[in-house]
Design a protein around this motif. Structure first.
Motif, mmCIF file in Angstrom:
data_model
loop_
_atom_site.group_PDB
_atom_site.id
_atom_site.type_symbol
_atom_site.label_atom_id
_atom_site.label_comp_id
_atom_site.label_asym_id
_atom_site.label_seq_id
_atom_site.Cartn_x
_atom_site.Cartn_y
_atom_site.Cartn_z
ATOM 1 N N SER A 100 12.756 9.885 15.218
ATOM 2 C CA SER A 100 11.298 10.058 15.150
ATOM 3 C C SER A 100 10.582 8.920 15.861
ATOM 4 N N HIS A 101 11.197 7.745 15.875
ATOM 5 C CA HIS A 101 10.600 6.589 16.541
ATOM 6 C C HIS A 101 10.685 6.742 18.055
ATOM 7 N N ASN A 104 8.236 9.680 20.534
ATOM 8 C CA ASN A 104 6.924 9.510 21.176
ATOM 9 C C ASN A 104 7.024 9.095 22.634
ATOM 10 N N GLN A 110 10.245 15.860 24.087
ATOM 11 C CA GLN A 110 9.026 16.588 23.739
ATOM 12 C C GLN A 110 8.965 17.927 24.473
ATOM 13 N N LYS A 257 7.288 10.690 11.870
ATOM 14 C CA LYS A 257 7.075 9.245 11.864
ATOM 15 C C LYS A 257 6.255 8.885 10.631
#
Length: 803
Positions: A100-101, A104, A110, A257
């Motif tokens: 999850s970190h 981004n 994505q 996150k």
């Protein structure tokens, strides 16, 4: 088995469980249990034999710890040496939290929508979740003034002008290219995450099942709102859109996150914050602990059952060597009334012990003070690469071009049959020759840590074959155990093995059932558990025969299953669950529980020790208690200090690997137009999508044939120099690291036997024991020195590792 031995062993196991993670990632020094020769346990045993017993005897204390008692202490300590380190908790938190970190900043993840394929993950759509583009596009982008259903209307109202143009263009074209599909998916996801579709909910006569109560003024978190909207979309277009994947607990809080569970874990607590076990967000952790912790613990119970079953066959019938217990037996022996162990009364032992201790004392000081001279533990043969340029390109050749010297490995080789030490020493050379031969014809003997290329499948075939050969050699005993386990009476079958077989069946069945709750279909869950079990059995066999205390198979269940079936037959959702299961359960088996347990049973199985039937309840208790304590200590450490102290492999590489692979597979399936079919296929529909990787079964077969043929020839001709272990370890890092030392040990033992036979070997035995004891003792001293330095200064010490 005395009360004080059991109490001391459990105290040692609890201490290891409490401190291992803190020692490795906060103090940042050599691990307490980095392999199957754990410094913490064996160093403690040596301290009893060489310091505490003689000191207490000198002070007049008569009831010194006997060899059998020390053996029980070591056995219990070994049972605690898997879960706190590389066997589970070393990577468990990072594998679950770090994706999850990294999401981004990873546009490829994505774009592929990787979190949408994770069971319990994002409720946003991924391209594979749309199985009928025509129906969905025509339902949303209807002709002007034509009625839309309530959900389609809600989506259309939340699309911006460019998104609406995209839908209308797709409806007009009648086809959707890859780029257009991604654009439309992003548009729908923006609508899903924009706001709750209250207008659609009000217009629906019947709401979807399992939907939260949306009446009143309830406030929903963003992920809950996205889930409600996604289910409304599925309800409106059941033949076009798939629901979110079934399952839970695969990632911490579904891969979000989360500011409570994830962020503090990564960055640690503020200086003024007091972190306690009560402040750890256990509700957020429970689903992942239930899934992965429960599976690991069940497989741990299965490991002790397997060890109980194979112990009588390997130890009493096949009489395997067990080099590590053999070494400890030499160390523990003490004559009645004496305070010194028998081996410690010989000058040869102490001279060797002191020499080895001095070498590593000098080299350890060199780590603390870089200007000091050190004693090289390698041979600088790199110039030879110019003579063999093609071989030098193969990593395995480093065993001979830049060989490392491990004195304990040389000593352990002296305990072995010559064919075993010779085969282990020649494994990198055999791999290099095969790789060079293939390269000359334009082929690569390549490998992939999480995948299954030629070298991976070659070793996997060897593991399968050796597992079959293990069963074949003990077929009468194993068959009697299985028959007795199901109620068919068998004479002279150990009762402990019978009950172990029954518990084994239950434990494996429950682990399969638990994996299905994470999103795996039961056939893939069964295959995963089977391959993990094979890994444990074969690795333990290698340890029992060779004494190698650092082994890595370099094949993963997810890789071989994907190669054997094809990604289209597995699908993206089950692939990511399999990948995480592989990294979580066998990502690094250097401290595999079954291997520790077969050594533990052999060490303690002596007249003054404890037979397996008496020892297993204590070991089982230690495993469960250690698992719980290590889990609490690990999470408490991370929420206090953060993940930043972990290694790049633990923090970045291993957590990213499954999602990098998934991204690549999703892109490939999308380009081939099979992504939606692979995502939606269930049951027998997967058979139609079978597409094994090219050459997968060929290389699997080659690996199996090499192991089986070598085993049969070796059984027929006792002087045959090649042992099948060569084909199980070749091309792996531990093999490359230790091979030269095994060759040196083989040559030394060969010379001893040729010159003086068994009589000379027995005279040399104290020297062999002194080498191993010296390295273990100095490792223990440097570990204690580093810990003391950290406690006094609060700064990480210089780290020095002997092995």
């Amino acid at each position: 088995m005395t009360i004080r031995a059991v109490s001391l062993g459990i105290a040692l196991g609890i201490l290891i469980s409490l401190t291992t993670y803190y020692n490795e990632f906060v103090i940042q020094q050599a691990s307490l249990i980095n392999h199957l020769l754990p410094i913490s346990v064996l160093g403690f045993a040596l301290a009893i034999v060489l310091i505490f017993n003689p000191l207490l005897g000198r002070l007049g204390y008569r009831k010194l710890l006997g060899g059998g008692e020390i053996a029980v202490v070591v056995a219990i300590g070994l049972a605690a040496c898997t879960f706190p380190g590389a066997g589970f908790y070393r990577t468990f938190p990072t594998n679950l939290a770090m994706p999850s970190h990294w999401l981004n900043g990873n546009t490829a993840w994505q774009s592929a929508g990787v979190m949408s394929y994770v069971p319990g993950g994002s409720s946003e759509l991924a391209e594979g979740h749309i199985i009928n583009w025509t129906e969905l596009i025509e339902g949303i982008a209807v002709e002007e003034n034509a009625p839309r259903n309530a959900v389609a209307k809600a989506v259309w109202q939340r699309l911006d002008r460019s998104d609406r143009v995209g839908f209308l263009q797709a409806r007009q074209d009648g086809t959707t290219r890859v780029g257009m599909r991604l654009q439309l998916v992003r548009a729908i996801n923006r609508a899903i995450t924009a706001s709750l579709w209250t207008d659609a909910i009000a217009d629906l006569d019947e709401l979807p099942e399992h939907l939260p109560d949306v009446s009143g003024e309830a406030n929903f978190a963003p992920h809950e709102m996205a889930y409600i909207n996604r289910m409304l979309l599925v309800h409106a277009f059941p033949h076009a859109v798939l629901p979110p994947p079934h399952g839970s607990g695969v990632l911490l809080v579904g891969g979000r996150k989360d500011p409570v569970a994830v962020q503090p874990l990564i960055f640690g607590a503020d200086v003024d914050d007091q972190v306690t076990l009560a402040t750890v967000p256990w509700p957020a952790w429970w689903p992942t602990l239930r899934l992965w912790g429960g599976t690991a613990l069940l497989l741990g119970i299965a490991s002790i059952c397997l060890a109980l079953i194979v112990h009588p066959q390997w130890s009493n019938h096949e009489r395997l060597i067990y080099p590590i217990p053999r070494f400890l037996a030499e160390v523990f022996e003490r004559d009645e009334g004496k305070r010194w162990a028998r081996v410690a009364t010989q000058k040869a032992f102490w001279m060797t012990f002191a020499g080895v201790f001095f070498i590593h004392l000098i080299n350890g000081l060199g780590s603390w003070f870089p200007d000091l001279p050190t004693i090289p533990m390698y041979l600088p043969l790199d110039p030879l690469k110019a003579l063999f340029p093609e071989a030098a390109k193969i990593k395995a050749s480093s065993s001979y071009f830049h060989p490392w010297i491990f004195l304990s490995v040389i000593a352990f080789a002296c305990f072995l049959n010559s064919s075993i030490s010779f085969s282990v020493g020649m494994a990198p050379l055999a791999f290099t020759l095969l790789a060079v031969l293939m390269a000359s014809s334009g082929q690569l003997l390549d490998a992939d840590y999480l995948g299954a290329k030629r070298a991976n499948m070659l070793r996997f075939g060897g593991y399968l074959a050796l597992a079959a050969m293990i069963f074949f050699h003990g077929r009468h005993y194993y068959w009697s155990v299985m028959c007795a386990a199901v109620g068919i009476a068998q004479p002279k079958t150990p009762r402990t093995s019978i009950w172990a077989c029954r518990v084994l069946i239950v434990a494996l069945g429950l682990s399969i059932a638990l994996l299905t709750t994470g999103g795996l279909s039961w056939p893939l869950a069964m295959a995963c558990v089977l391959f993990v079990t094979i890994t444990y059995i074969v690795l333990s066999r290698i340890v029992a025969e060779t004494g190698m205390f650092f082994i890595q198979p370099y094949w993963m269940p997810v890789g071989v299953l994907t190669a054997m079936l094809g990604i289209d037959a597995i699908g993206p959702t089950e692939y990511i669950v399999l990948a995480l299961a592989s990294t979580m359960l066998v990502g690094d088996v250097r401290t595999a529980l079954m291997a520790n347990l077969i050594n533990a049973f052999k060490i303690a199985d002596r007249p003054d020790g404890a037979p397996p039937r008496r020892l297993w309840p204590v070991l089982t208790t230690m495993i469960i208690v250690g698992f719980v304590i290590a889990g609490g200590a690990t999470l408490l450490t991370l929420y206090t200090h953060g993940i930043g102290g972990t290694s790049k492999w633990v923090q970045d590489m291993l957590p990213s690997m499954p999602f990098d692979k998934l991204t690549s597979y999703v892109s490939d399936m999308s380009a081939r137009g099979t992504l939606a079919q692979a995502t939606s296929a269930t049951g027998l529909d997967r058979l139609a999508a079978l597409n094994p990787a090219e050459g997968a079964y060929l290389w699997l077969g080659i690996g199996a044939v090499l192991v089986v043929s070598t085993s049969l020839v070796r059984a027929r001709y006792g002087s045959w120099p090649i042992h099948p272990v060569l084909f199980l370890i070749w091309g792996t890092f531990p093999s490359n690291r230790f091979a030269f030392s095994f060759l040196v040990g083989w040559a030394i033992k060969l010379a001893i036997v040729k010159l003086g036979g068994a009589k000379l070997f027995n005279r040399v035995l104290p020297i062999v024991v002194g080498v191993i004891a010296g390295e273990l003792a100095v490792s223990f001293v440097w570990l204690a020195t580093g810990t003391t330095y950290y406690l006094m200064t609060g700064k990480p010490p210089a780290s020095y590792s002997v092995f």
